[in-house]
Write a protein that holds these residues in place. Sequence first.
Motif, PDB file in Angstrom:
ATOM      1  N   ALA A  14       0.849  -1.194   0.000  1.00 25.37           N
ATOM      2  CA  ALA A  14       0.000   0.000   0.000  1.00 25.37           C
ATOM      3  C   ALA A  14       0.885   1.245   0.000  1.00 25.37           C
ATOM      4  CB  ALA A  14      -0.916  -0.012   1.214  1.00 25.37           C
ATOM      5  N   GLU A  15       1.980   1.176   0.751  1.00 29.67           N
ATOM      6  CA  GLU A  15       2.915   2.305   0.816  1.00 29.67           C
ATOM      7  C   GLU A  15       3.587   2.511  -0.545  1.00 29.67           C
ATOM      8  OE1 GLU A  15       3.562   4.108   3.761  1.00 29.67           O
ATOM      9  OE2 GLU A  15       4.716   5.426   2.453  1.00 29.67           O
ATOM     10  N   ARG A  16       3.990   1.393  -1.138  1.00 24.90           N
ATOM     11  CA  ARG A  16       4.755   1.462  -2.372  1.00 24.90           C
ATOM     12  C   ARG A  16       3.901   1.915  -3.553  1.00 24.90           C
ATOM     13  NH1 ARG A  16       6.979  -0.903  -6.642  1.00 24.90           N
ATOM     14  NH2 ARG A  16       5.660  -2.727  -6.901  1.00 24.90           N
ATOM     15  N   LEU A  17       2.689   1.360  -3.651  1.00 20.91           N
ATOM     16  CA  LEU A  17       1.883   1.620  -4.848  1.00 20.91           C
ATOM     17  C   LEU A  17       0.802   2.682  -4.636  1.00 20.91           C
ATOM     18  CD1 LEU A  17       1.527  -2.020  -6.173  1.00 20.91           C
ATOM     19  CD2 LEU A  17       3.081  -0.246  -6.979  1.00 20.91           C
ATOM     20  N   GLY A  18       0.447   2.925  -3.390  1.00 17.70           N
ATOM     21  CA  GLY A  18      -0.519   3.979  -3.059  1.00 17.70           C
ATOM     22  C   GLY A  18      -1.792   3.892  -3.885  1.00 17.70           C
ATOM     23  N   THR A  19      -2.163   5.032  -4.501  1.00 20.41           N
ATOM     24  CA  THR A  19      -3.454   5.108  -5.196  1.00 20.41           C
ATOM     25  C   THR A  19      -3.517   4.218  -6.448  1.00 20.41           C
ATOM     26  OG1 THR A  19      -2.573   7.055  -6.254  1.00 20.41           O
ATOM     27  CG2 THR A  19      -4.097   7.436  -4.423  1.00 20.41           C
ATOM     28  N   LYS A  20      -2.336   3.765  -6.925  1.00 18.41           N
ATOM     29  CA  LYS A  20      -2.351   2.874  -8.109  1.00 18.41           C
ATOM     30  C   LYS A  20      -3.206   1.638  -7.818  1.00 18.41           C
ATOM     31  CE  LYS A  20       2.165   4.055  -9.964  1.00 18.41           C
ATOM     32  NZ  LYS A  20       3.545   3.766  -9.608  1.00 18.41           N
ATOM     33  N   ILE A  21      -3.233   1.228  -6.558  1.00 15.37           N
ATOM     34  CA  ILE A  21      -4.019   0.037  -6.200  1.00 15.37           C
ATOM     35  C   ILE A  21      -5.503   0.303  -6.437  1.00 15.37           C
ATOM     36  CG2 ILE A  21      -4.669  -1.523  -4.293  1.00 15.37           C
ATOM     37  CD1 ILE A  21      -1.884  -1.050  -3.113  1.00 15.37           C
ATOM     38  N   ARG A  22      -5.943   1.510  -6.068  1.00 18.98           N
ATOM     39  CA  ARG A  22      -7.369   1.853  -6.245  1.00 18.98           C
ATOM     40  C   ARG A  22      -7.720   1.994  -7.713  1.00 18.98           C
ATOM     41  NH1 ARG A  22     -10.420   6.062  -2.961  1.00 18.98           N
ATOM     42  NH2 ARG A  22     -12.082   4.900  -3.949  1.00 18.98           N
ATOM     43  N   LYS A  23      -6.716   2.460  -8.483  1.00 21.01           N
ATOM     44  CA  LYS A  23      -6.987   2.614  -9.925  1.00 21.01           C
ATOM     45  C   LYS A  23      -7.162   1.241 -10.568  1.00 21.01           C
ATOM     46  CE  LYS A  23      -5.056   7.128 -10.829  1.00 21.01           C
ATOM     47  NZ  LYS A  23      -3.721   7.576 -10.426  1.00 21.01           N
ATOM     48  N   ARG A  24      -6.338   0.289 -10.116  1.00 17.09           N
ATOM     49  CA  ARG A  24      -6.386  -1.050 -10.720  1.00 17.09           C
ATOM     50  C   ARG A  24      -7.577  -1.851 -10.210  1.00 17.09           C
ATOM     51  NH1 ARG A  24      -1.511  -5.513 -10.752  1.00 17.09           N
ATOM     52  NH2 ARG A  24      -2.857  -7.286 -11.205  1.00 17.09           N
ATOM     53  N   PHE A  25      -7.882  -1.690  -8.920  1.00 17.62           N
ATOM     54  CA  PHE A  25      -8.979  -2.474  -8.334  1.00 17.62           C
ATOM     55  C   PHE A  25     -10.054  -1.530  -7.798  1.00 17.62           C
ATOM     56  CE2 PHE A  25      -5.215  -5.156  -7.844  1.00 17.62           C
ATOM     57  CZ  PHE A  25      -5.660  -6.354  -8.400  1.00 17.62           C
ATOM     58  N   LYS A  26     -11.163  -1.490  -8.516  1.00 21.35           N
ATOM     59  CA  LYS A  26     -12.247  -0.572  -8.127  1.00 21.35           C
ATOM     60  C   LYS A  26     -12.868  -0.980  -6.786  1.00 21.35           C
ATOM     61  CE  LYS A  26     -11.992   2.030 -11.793  1.00 21.35           C
ATOM     62  NZ  LYS A  26     -10.541   2.084 -11.720  1.00 21.35           N
ATOM     63  N   SER A  27     -12.685  -2.229  -6.406  1.00 24.20           N
ATOM     64  CA  SER A  27     -13.310  -2.708  -5.167  1.00 24.20           C
ATOM     65  C   SER A  27     -12.627  -2.164  -3.917  1.00 24.20           C
ATOM     66  CB  SER A  27     -13.266  -4.235  -5.126  1.00 24.20           C
ATOM     67  OG  SER A  27     -11.912  -4.641  -5.172  1.00 24.20           O
ATOM     68  N   VAL A  28     -11.411  -1.618  -4.083  1.00 24.04           N
ATOM     69  CA  VAL A  28     -10.672  -1.153  -2.896  1.00 24.04           C
ATOM     70  C   VAL A  28     -11.153   0.244  -2.508  1.00 24.04           C
ATOM     71  CG1 VAL A  28      -8.382  -0.546  -2.012  1.00 24.04           C
ATOM     72  CG2 VAL A  28      -8.673  -2.586  -3.428  1.00 24.04           C
ATOM     73  N   ASP A  29     -11.566   0.384  -1.235  1.00 25.04           N
ATOM     74  CA  ASP A  29     -12.118   1.662  -0.782  1.00 25.04           C
ATOM     75  C   ASP A  29     -11.063   2.573  -0.170  1.00 25.04           C
ATOM     76  OD1 ASP A  29     -15.151   1.195  -1.020  1.00 25.04           O
ATOM     77  OD2 ASP A  29     -14.379  -0.635  -0.100  1.00 25.04           O
ATOM     78  N   LEU A  30     -10.054   1.981   0.437  1.00 28.34           N
ATOM     79  CA  LEU A  30      -9.083   2.812   1.147  1.00 28.34           C
ATOM     80  C   LEU A  30      -7.711   2.142   1.099  1.00 28.34           C
ATOM     81  CD1 LEU A  30      -8.732   5.278   3.117  1.00 28.34           C
ATOM     82  CD2 LEU A  30      -9.324   3.742   4.982  1.00 28.34           C
ATOM     83  N   VAL A  31      -6.674   2.948   0.841  1.00 34.73           N
ATOM     84  CA  VAL A  31      -5.298   2.433   0.834  1.00 34.73           C
ATOM     85  C   VAL A  31      -4.508   3.215   1.881  1.00 34.73           C
ATOM     86  CG1 VAL A  31      -3.199   2.125  -0.558  1.00 34.73           C
ATOM     87  CG2 VAL A  31      -5.434   1.855  -1.613  1.00 34.73           C
ATOM     88  N   LEU A  32      -3.931   2.513   2.850  1.00 35.85           N
ATOM     89  CA  LEU A  32      -3.158   3.175   3.903  1.00 35.85           C
ATOM     90  C   LEU A  32      -1.768   2.561   3.948  1.00 35.85           C
ATOM     91  CD1 LEU A  32      -5.927   2.971   6.669  1.00 35.85           C
ATOM     92  CD2 LEU A  32      -5.236   5.045   5.463  1.00 35.85           C
ATOM     93  N   GLY A  33      -0.726   3.395   3.783  1.00 34.72           N
ATOM     94  CA  GLY A  33       0.655   2.883   3.791  1.00 34.72           C
ATOM     95  C   GLY A  33       1.054   2.368   5.154  1.00 34.72           C
TER      96      GLY A  33
END
Length: 420
Positions: free
Chosen positions: A82-101
């Motif tokens: 989550a720290e490394r990829l940050g918001t890229k995770i949300r862009k790739r997976f619409k199901s993810v609501d929150l990313v916290l490093g």
Amino acid sequence: MKYLIETIGCQMNVCESDTLSEALSDYEMLKVSNVSDADIIILNTCSVRSQAEQKAFSYIGRIEDLKKQNPNVKVVVIGCMAERLGTKIRKRFKSVDLVLGIKDIDKFALKIVNLCKFNTVNSDVLVNNTSQIISYVTIIRGCNNFCSYCVVPFVRGREVSLDNQTILNQCQKFVQNGTKEIMLLGQNVNSYKYGQTNFVSLVRDICKIDGLKRLRFMTNHPKDLSDELIELIANEKKICHHIHLPMQSGSNKILKAMNRKYTYEYYLELVYKLRTKVPEISITTDIIVGFPEETDKDFNDTFEAIKNIRFDGLYVFKYSPRPNTKASNMLDDVPLEEKKNRLSIILNEANKISSEIVSSMVGKTLEVLTDNFYDNTLEAKTKSGRKVFIKNANKDYLGKILNVCIEESKVHSLFGNIVV
Ligand code: 5AD
Ligand code: SF4
């Protein structure tokens, strides 16, 4: 509100998941173990090897299907990836609501609670924090070593030692709640320094806690393992006789390219010192195979080192290039098939050695701490960290230090009966 927390990665992640669970319980959130029971799914991720990230991606992929059936479920991704990829995770997976490093972990619980617009419920329907027989305590975060293959300094940042008084208070609180064994965690515990307190003095202070039976710590970088600490392991009864001392390679050429700052001869000398001062010490290690420019000869040096040292336990990994690291600019020239081949050669030898070590324990009586109970079996650990299973046992023995006579051994584990 019910949440599930899935943890990928090292003990540090397990520790951080526990800390988050404790904070969530302050908000009267209930932990569940079944995905379908959860209102919130928290995935704690690891970035150390690319395989760990692939595992996280496929977990999120599976959750996406679940979210189609239940759109109300919230998905939170935390930890190194989550720290490394940050918001890229949300862009790739619409199901993810929150990313916290991993920075500001203390504020995670509140952010998760806010995400769910959570209303407090009557506290008497909730369970209390369960007491843990073994508790993990982080004493130092981040790493300054920059081993050339390793992403940790980039995702977890530079070393920061935590306040010794806070650590002591936390250990005391755990012991008051029933903890018998504490495991101190850090990428390199030996470089702990807070004011006048160094690692050795911190360990001494923690060992003074009444009711604490055992203390462990990991990881020790070989270059920083001091004689003072070896003396302390030999003389302080509560310290378990186990050390995790990642060697990574037995080839000096590769150790240099890895920026490990020691030679194989130096490592061997440490092993000798440890075994002389603490004859029953168990030494475990990490090995990377297929680092750039690892020739057959370099690999053979590692293989010979393993035969020579006879580690009590060993984790072996295929090298994978990680972003930002120095090694990622080197040519990843060992073919995957060859990496697999080298890994299996090491693993076979390590399993052979481990089987020989555990079978030599059959017939001996060993002191264990029981830390788990299921199917009428007590699971326990020796001071050296070896797992012991006690079949047809009574649950009342859970959380106790017992003597066990070893009756049988498998590759890594022991089976025995309680000596009354
Ligand atoms: N490739 C393979 N193994 C790695 N490790 C760390 N980084 C890499 C990488 N890029 C291994 C090391 C370390 C353990 C936690 O993971 O052996 O000690
Ligand atoms: Fe990574 Fe080396 Fe630090 Fe361990 S000591 S976390 S392998 S950089």
